[in-house]
Design a protein around this motif. Structure first.
Motif, PDB file in Angstrom:
ATOM      1  N   LEU A  29      39.959  34.339  37.477  1.00 36.12           N
ATOM      2  CA  LEU A  29      40.703  35.602  37.394  1.00 36.12           C
ATOM      3  C   LEU A  29      41.814  35.420  36.366  1.00 36.12           C
ATOM      4  O   LEU A  29      42.656  34.523  36.515  1.00 36.12           O
ATOM      5  CB  LEU A  29      41.323  35.935  38.753  1.00 36.12           C
ATOM      6  N   ILE A  76      45.580  43.975  40.861  1.00 40.42           N
ATOM      7  CA  ILE A  76      44.111  43.982  40.898  1.00 40.42           C
ATOM      8  C   ILE A  76      43.572  42.558  41.042  1.00 40.42           C
ATOM      9  O   ILE A  76      42.709  42.291  41.891  1.00 40.42           O
ATOM     10  CB  ILE A  76      43.537  44.685  39.650  1.00 40.42           C
ATOM     11  N   GLY A  77      44.093  41.630  40.224  1.00 34.76           N
ATOM     12  CA  GLY A  77      43.623  40.243  40.296  1.00 34.76           C
ATOM     13  C   GLY A  77      43.825  39.652  41.685  1.00 34.76           C
ATOM     14  O   GLY A  77      42.917  39.021  42.242  1.00 34.76           O
ATOM     15  N   ILE A 106      36.896  37.426  35.306  1.00 33.39           N
ATOM     16  CA  ILE A 106      37.349  38.816  35.458  1.00 33.39           C
ATOM     17  C   ILE A 106      38.739  38.937  34.818  1.00 33.39           C
ATOM     18  O   ILE A 106      39.704  38.324  35.279  1.00 33.39           O
ATOM     19  CB  ILE A 106      37.396  39.248  36.941  1.00 33.39           C
ATOM     20  N   CYS A 133      42.012  40.705  34.222  1.00 35.45           N
ATOM     21  CA  CYS A 133      42.802  41.691  35.002  1.00 35.45           C
ATOM     22  C   CYS A 133      44.192  41.849  34.409  1.00 35.45           C
ATOM     23  O   CYS A 133      45.197  41.792  35.129  1.00 35.45           O
ATOM     24  CB  CYS A 133      42.924  41.242  36.453  1.00 35.45           C
ATOM     25  N   SER A 160      44.086  42.828  26.110  1.00 34.38           N
ATOM     26  CA  SER A 160      42.670  42.440  26.165  1.00 34.38           C
ATOM     27  C   SER A 160      42.245  41.594  24.964  1.00 34.38           C
ATOM     28  O   SER A 160      41.512  40.614  25.119  1.00 34.38           O
ATOM     29  CB  SER A 160      41.777  43.687  26.234  1.00 34.38           C
ATOM     30  N   ASP A 187      35.954  43.046  33.018  1.00 38.53           N
ATOM     31  CA  ASP A 187      37.376  43.355  33.080  1.00 38.53           C
ATOM     32  C   ASP A 187      37.571  44.502  34.062  1.00 38.53           C
ATOM     33  O   ASP A 187      36.588  44.996  34.630  1.00 38.53           O
ATOM     34  CB  ASP A 187      37.910  43.748  31.684  1.00 38.53           C
ATOM     35  N   VAL A 188      38.839  44.872  34.282  1.00 34.39           N
ATOM     36  CA  VAL A 188      39.122  45.942  35.252  1.00 34.39           C
ATOM     37  C   VAL A 188      39.965  47.039  34.605  1.00 34.39           C
ATOM     38  O   VAL A 188      40.539  47.880  35.299  1.00 34.39           O
ATOM     39  CB  VAL A 188      39.866  45.375  36.483  1.00 34.39           C
ATOM     40  N   HIS A 214      35.605  49.035  35.536  1.00 34.97           N
ATOM     41  CA  HIS A 214      36.884  49.624  35.963  1.00 34.97           C
ATOM     42  C   HIS A 214      36.803  50.051  37.424  1.00 34.97           C
ATOM     43  O   HIS A 214      36.169  51.065  37.741  1.00 34.97           O
ATOM     44  CB  HIS A 214      37.228  50.840  35.079  1.00 34.97           C
ATOM     45  N   CYS A 256      33.482  51.840  41.388  1.00 36.77           N
ATOM     46  CA  CYS A 256      33.714  50.909  40.279  1.00 36.77           C
ATOM     47  C   CYS A 256      32.765  51.360  39.168  1.00 36.77           C
ATOM     48  O   CYS A 256      31.555  51.477  39.385  1.00 36.77           O
ATOM     49  CB  CYS A 256      33.409  49.472  40.689  1.00 36.77           C
TER      50      CYS A 256
END
Ligand code: NAP
Length: 309
Positions: A11, A17-18, A71, A73, A79, A98-99, A124, A147
């Motif tokens: 992560l 989120i993470g 992932i 986050c 990014s 990614d989120v 997302h 998601c």
């Protein structure tokens, strides 16, 4: 229950989120090792205190080594920096996702740096709160939430299926669409409401005829709901504005036109127009409740058991 789909999950960015993903990885025993990376020493230390991972590293490049799933986050504006940092250390065959709340910009920032032998699948999760940082996360954040994947042409179907199963294990419903469409949809359902909230709270703050203590004292009547959105993380939302600029500007233009229509109706005492609009919007609310996206509780839904925190 153990449902190990990835031996090692990394992560990058251990904020709301993470850390929420980390809680679920533990709760559902979804991996043998969780590696946490964050560029902030305080966030890393806090993540360790909360036992969110098994290893904690400041270097994202070191953290992704041998990870089967990575992932990302971080705020969307970070990014490209992350993609550049990790590119040379990714395991062949790894899935990188990614989120981020905007997708076309994240793809433009990350894809050029992704080696051909990894599977980059932008995603997302439509779940969150106005809080940020490692303490903000909690297990079950993604349950019952959408998601959205915005896969690139030629994406490996097995990798896509694996990632889909991963998010479904966290309780999410998964959908796919192209990045431009995602950015338009999110501009109206999420980005515009946040901008309106930031703006209305800013306007109240600037008012000279109403004191700040009155704004706070009488805030039960509608204003309070805007302050929750307007308390969202400034870095994250600055980045959303800058990285979904075109779709947001388009929605803001439409919003301004519609507001002018309403303003005119009020000025000219056109009650029918006002009543028609308010009736139409009430029906939208009913549809959202019927779709299970909220519960039909009074007092603007609080507290009603959907919010975990
Ligand atoms: P957050 O709580 O602020 O956490 C982000 C973390 O990433 C912070 O610890 C930040 O450290 C760290 N970070 C920033 N740049 C980095 C870099 N280059 N390398 C390593 N770590 C870095 O944010 P969040 O709410 O979890 O949001 C993360 C992402 O999820 C964003 O892209 C956002 O758009 C998306 N998202 C958010 C929500 C929501 O409701 N919050 C919902 C869905 C998706 P510093 O703070 O020290 O910079």
């Amino acid at each position: 229950m153990s449902d190990i789909q990835f031996d090692r999950i990394c992560l990058i960015g251990i904020g709301l989120i993470g850390s929420s993903i980390a809680h679920d990885l533990r709760r559902l025993s979804l991996t043998r090792e969780i590696v946490v990376a964050d560029h902030g020493a305080a966030a890393l230390k806090r993540a360790e205190e909360l036992r969110l991972g098994d290893r904690y590293l400041a270097s994202a490049a070191d953290a992704v080594r041998d990870a089967d799933l990575v992932i990302v986050c971080v705020p969307v504006g970070a990014s490209e920096a992350v993609a550049k940092e990790i590119a040379g250390s990714l395991k062949p065959g790894a899935i990188v996702t990614d989120v981020g709340s905007t997708k076309a910009s994240v793809i433009a920032q990350m894809q050029p740096h992704m080696p051909d032998n990894v599977n980059f699948i932008p995603g997302h999760p439509l779940a969150g709160t106005e809080k940020s940082g490692p303490d903000a996360g909690f297990p079950g954040l993604f349950e019952g939430r959408w998601c959205i994947f915005t896969p690139l042409p030629g994406t490996n179907e097995d990798a896509l299926r694996k990632l889909r199963r991963f998010w479904e294990t966290l309780g999410s419903k998964v959908d796919e669409m192209d990045a431009e469409h995602h950015d338009k949809v999110l501009a109206i359902v999420s980005h515009l409401p946040h901008l309106i909230a930031y703006n209305i709270v800013g306007t109240a703050d600037d008012l000279e005829t109403v004191t700040e203590s009155e704004v706070i004292k009488y805030s039960a009547s509608g204003f309070r709901d805007f302050t929750r959105l307007a308390a969202s993380d400034p870095t994250m939302w600055r980045d959303v504005c800058l990285h979904n600029r075109d779709a947001i500007l388009e929605m803001l233009a439409r919003f301004s036109e519609d507001l002018a229509y309403l303003q005119r109706a009020i000025r000219w005492g056109e009650g029918d127009k006002i009543f028609d609009l308010f009736t139409r919007t009430r029906a939208i609310r009913r549809s959202i409740v019927q779709a299970g996206q909220d519960v039909d509780a009074p007092d603007f839904g609080r507290p009603h058991g959907l919010e975990k925190k």
